[in-house]
Design an enzyme around this catalytic site. Structure first.
Site, short mmCIF file in Angstrom:
data_model
loop_
_atom_site.label_atom_id
_atom_site.label_comp_id
_atom_site.label_asym_id
_atom_site.label_seq_id
_atom_site.Cartn_x
_atom_site.Cartn_y
_atom_site.Cartn_z
N ASP A 212 0.92 -1.14 0.00
CA ASP A 212 0.00 0.00 0.00
C ASP A 212 0.95 1.19 0.00
O ASP A 212 1.57 1.49 1.03
CB ASP A 212 -0.88 0.01 1.25
CG ASP A 212 -1.87 1.16 1.20
OD1 ASP A 212 -1.44 2.28 0.83
OD2 ASP A 212 -3.04 0.98 1.52
N HIS A 213 1.11 1.83 -1.14
CA HIS A 213 2.21 2.80 -1.23
C HIS A 213 2.02 3.99 -0.28
O HIS A 213 2.98 4.69 0.03
CB HIS A 213 2.48 3.23 -2.67
CG HIS A 213 1.50 4.22 -3.22
ND1 HIS A 213 0.26 3.86 -3.68
CD2 HIS A 213 1.57 5.56 -3.38
CE1 HIS A 213 -0.37 4.93 -4.10
NE2 HIS A 213 0.40 5.98 -3.93
N HIS B 137 -5.80 2.78 0.93
CA HIS B 137 -5.09 3.95 1.46
C HIS B 137 -5.86 4.68 2.56
O HIS B 137 -5.30 5.03 3.59
CB HIS B 137 -4.78 4.94 0.33
CG HIS B 137 -4.20 4.32 -0.90
ND1 HIS B 137 -3.25 3.33 -0.85
CD2 HIS B 137 -4.42 4.55 -2.22
CE1 HIS B 137 -2.92 2.98 -2.08
NE2 HIS B 137 -3.62 3.71 -2.94
C1 BG6 Z 1 -3.34 4.46 -6.48
C2 BG6 Z 1 -4.64 4.49 -7.21
O1 BG6 Z 1 -3.34 3.41 -5.55
O2 BG6 Z 1 -3.15 5.69 -5.79
C3 BG6 Z 1 -4.66 5.66 -8.18
O3 BG6 Z 1 -4.81 3.29 -7.93
C4 BG6 Z 1 -4.35 6.95 -7.47
O4 BG6 Z 1 -5.92 5.74 -8.84
C5 BG6 Z 1 -3.08 6.81 -6.65
O5 BG6 Z 1 -4.17 7.94 -8.46
C6 BG6 Z 1 -2.87 8.03 -5.79
O6 BG6 Z 1 -1.60 7.96 -5.23
P1 BG6 Z 1 -0.79 9.27 -4.81
O7 BG6 Z 1 0.46 8.76 -4.20
O8 BG6 Z 1 -0.56 10.04 -6.07
O9 BG6 Z 1 -1.68 10.01 -3.87
#
Ligand code: BG6
Length: 508
Positions: A179-180, A242
């Site tokens: 989960d980045h 997230h």
């Molecule tokens: C991803 C989603 O997990 O997170 C994307 O699949 C989204 O749709 C992205 O744009 C958002 O990540 P960040 O780091 O740009 O907030």
């Protein structure tokens, strides 16, 4: 994260020709290499269907590092990359992969430590994991780990099926579900802010906190991902993972130790305590929206239904706002409001903790005080803001808002590592703290499933919003019903502040 250890590892990237690999994985592995966190003893084996050669992959990696001025380092780095054209269901290609890995591990003196990184269509995750085990690719003499990108399933049932498949080949301890958001500096900072500051932790409960708001807004639309997104929507794409991860970090009790097991078990308790939402109650707690056309950064942008690979009558939500209640002693009665969406006014992730008013506020009559707010800026700015009330300068008295700002990425100019850089390194070290445990995934899906089922049955409450706005009015009404309001996210309020300074009253 101990940044001094230089792990000796092979990384097999399934989906090496894909977008994520080019945009995130190659630059992140490169940064680790450049900073000396990776020794020379590493290799990356790119795997995908296309009939590429090592050279094609190396050229692709070079292209993804085009901004790096030191081309010699890029050249050295690329010598660690190998490519294998791969057929997911063909057993003989797993044998070729095993042979290639044995070879590159001899060349780069890697003791059989292997990371299998799934960065491709999720329907293949299970098949690949099982074949890696069945065909002996995991018998390496070192450790083996499986990294899985989202989406981890489409609902509870498919997530369970996927988990059962991969668990046939890898144990829970060997599985790293990405989960980045958990790799973001300020998301990791939530624990430190809470558990290292005596001025916050004693107040972190329903006695002193009125509500918590988490906004993750994006300006981008669905871009090239219409096909995936139209079957997913914002609830599955952002909330299941997230947003609920941020809720659990904000709501968890202090762990007894900072070990992955202890931290994850506190997060799991929060997810278990989230009050389920019945299908009948969904519209009281959750709002969904879809973007229509509008203007963003002075350009006209199309509505969702006109995007590539999107059904022109699509009912998919590109915006979600919700009210989450946690039935625990600490949080009973405190709403956690979340909102996320595409094509909104700003790209920003921000958490606002709104404290309750004073029991007896001497300044209420003049309507002069504002709630104390603690704002955690996750992105694009990283930092904290605390809003207090102070005395207006001068003899007239009265109160004025006082804003204490701390900007994380201004002080530490060493440039915060990319979320992926940190997560890949953690995985090499075997630190699973910032990856999601199966129990978290399972609990999140069971919460989300009843909402998506209610939405599948009827589309009468799908609200449309203009691109470039902060979502549909129904999202404001969700809070107004409770006597709250969305606090404007900071960049929004900076604009407002500039405008209103001239007429002497500003929002905070
Ligand atoms: C991803 C989603 O997990 O997170 C994307 O699949 C989204 O749709 C992205 O744009 C958002 O990540 P960040 O780091 O740009 O907030």
């Amino acid at each position: 994260m101990n940044t001094k250890i230089q792990p000796k590892t092979s990384i097999v990237i399934f989906g090496a020709t894909g977008d994520l690999a080019k945009r995130k994985l190659y630059p992140s592995i490169f940064n680790l290499y450049k900073k000396g966190q990776l020794a020379e003893n590493f290799a990356v084996v790119g795997v995908a269907r296309r009939p590429w050669s090592n050279e094609t992959l190396r050229d692709t990696v070079k292209a993804s590092l085009e901004h790096e001025p030191n081309r010699d380092v890029v050249e050295q780095f690329c010598q660690h990359f190998y490519y294998l054209s791969f057929e997911v269901t063909n057993k003989s290609t797993y044998h070729e992969l095993k042979t290639l890995l044995d070879e590159v591990e001899t060349i780069h003196k890697i003791p059989g430590n292997r990371i299998f990184y799934m960065s491709m269509a999720p329907e293949f995750f299970g098949t690949i994991a099982k074949n890696l085990k069945a065909e002996g690719v995991t018998d390496s003499g070192g450790w083996t780990r499986l990294v899985i990108e989202k989406p981890f399933g489409h609902d509870l049932e498919s997530a369970r099926a996927l988990n059962q498949e991969i668990r046939q080949a890898f144990s829970e301890e060997e599985i790293y579900r990405i989960d980045h958001y958990l790799g973001k500096e300020m998301v990791q900072n939530i624990e430190v802010i809470r558990f290292a500051n005596a001025i916050f932790e004693p107040l972190w409960n329903n006695k002193y906190i009125s509500n918590i708001q988490i906004t993750s807004s994006e300006t981008l639309g669905v871009e090239e991902r219409g096909g995936y997104y139209d079957t997913s929507g914002a609830l599955r794409d952002m909330v299941q993972n997230h947003m609920l991860q941020m809720v659990s970090l904000l709501a968890m009790d202090p762990p007894i130790r900072l070990t992955p097991d202890e931290i994850r078990s506190e997060k799991i308790k929060v997810l278990r305590a989230i009050r389920p939402i019945t299908e009948q109650d969904t519209s009281r707690y959750f709002v969904r929206g879809q973007y229509g056309p509008g203007v963003l950064n002075e350009s006209e942008v199309p509505g969702y239904r006109s995007e590539n690979n999107v059904n022109p009558h699509s009912k998919t939500e590109t915006f979600v706002a919700g009210k989450i209640l946690i039935d625990s002693h600490r949080w009973a009665g405190v709403p956690f409001y979340i909102r996320t969406g595409k094509r909104m006014l700003l790209k920003s992730t921000e958490i606002v903790i709104e404290f309750k008013g004073m029991p007896m506020n001497l300044y209420y009559s003049e309507n002069q005080t504002q709630s104390n707010l603690l704002i955690i800026h996750v992105q694009p700015d990283e930092g904290l803001t605390l809003f207090l009330n102070g005395k207006k300068v001068g003899p007239a008295g009265g109160t004025t808002p006082v804003q204490l700002d701390y900007c994380n990425n201004c002080v530490d100019t060493t440039n915060t590592p990319e979320a992926y850089e940190r997560l890949i390194y953690d995985c090499m070290l075997g630190d699973a703290t910032n990856f999601t445990h199966w129990d978290e995934v399972e609990l999140s899906w069971s919460f989300i499933d009843s909402i998506s089922k209610a939405w599948e049955k009827s589309d009468k409450d799908l609200h449309f919003y203009e691109s470039g706005s902060m979502g549909p009015d129904a999202s404001m009404e969700l809070l107004e019903k409770d006597g709250h309001q969305w606090w404007p996210i900071t960049s929004e309020s900076k604009e407002e502040e500039k405008r209103s300074r001239s007429n002497e009253s500003f929002r905070y």
